[in-house]
Design an enzyme around this catalytic site. Sequence first.
Site, short mmCIF file in Angstrom:
data_model
loop_
_atom_site.label_atom_id
_atom_site.label_comp_id
_atom_site.label_asym_id
_atom_site.label_seq_id
_atom_site.Cartn_x
_atom_site.Cartn_y
_atom_site.Cartn_z
N ASP A 9 0.78 -1.22 -0.04
CA ASP A 9 -0.01 -0.02 -0.01
C ASP A 9 0.99 1.19 -0.06
OD1 ASP A 9 0.99 0.23 2.71
OD2 ASP A 9 -1.13 0.29 3.54
N HIS A 134 9.14 -30.73 10.67
CA HIS A 134 8.31 -29.63 10.52
C HIS A 134 7.43 -30.17 9.44
CE1 HIS A 134 10.77 -27.51 12.91
NE2 HIS A 134 11.72 -27.90 12.23
C1 RB5 Z 1 -1.53 2.73 6.53
O1 RB5 Z 1 -1.94 3.82 7.13
C2 RB5 Z 1 -1.68 1.66 7.44
O2 RB5 Z 1 -2.60 1.33 8.54
C3 RB5 Z 1 -1.26 0.22 6.84
O3 RB5 Z 1 -0.15 0.35 5.95
C4 RB5 Z 1 -0.75 -0.85 7.52
O4 RB5 Z 1 -0.02 -0.67 8.57
C5 RB5 Z 1 -1.97 -1.81 8.05
O5 RB5 Z 1 -1.62 -2.81 8.87
#
Ligand code: RB5
Length: 150
Positions: A9, A134
Amino acid sequence: MKKIAIGSDHAGYELKEHIKNVLMDMDYEVLDVGTDSEAPTDYPYFGFEVAKVVADKKVDAGVLFCGTGIGMSVVANKVKGIRAALVTDLFTAIQSRRHNDANILVLGGRVLGKGLAEEIVKTWLTTPFDGGRHEKRLEKILEWEKEHFK
Ligand code: RB5
């Protein structure tokens, strides 16, 4: 391992771009599902995209990035056949391959510096699964998935 899928992201974008260059320098073929900028976006889309191609064996492994790595870990581990490891240190990077045969590495772009992240990625990609005792533990996970997943 030759072909690696990556995704992030906005919070993981900068580290993803850095690691993408590291992987290409190591001669890995990289499938980058995005995101393509630091503009705010939602991590589930990118996490599921990478998890799908890893589960379908279209690539050899995946690396996911978000702010902490937690969101991407939650997403990836919802997908049948995925063993995603959120890693912040070299010992865990090694163990996640040797004991868990992790097929996705998850890194926090707001947690790790580029140097440590790079070492973690290199170590993770070059550490084999131990197998042996494992195996039966991983089989138990597969059995549970077969019983409970569609
Ligand atoms: C984004 O702000 C953040 O919440 C995301 O990148 C992540 O850390 C979520 O787990």
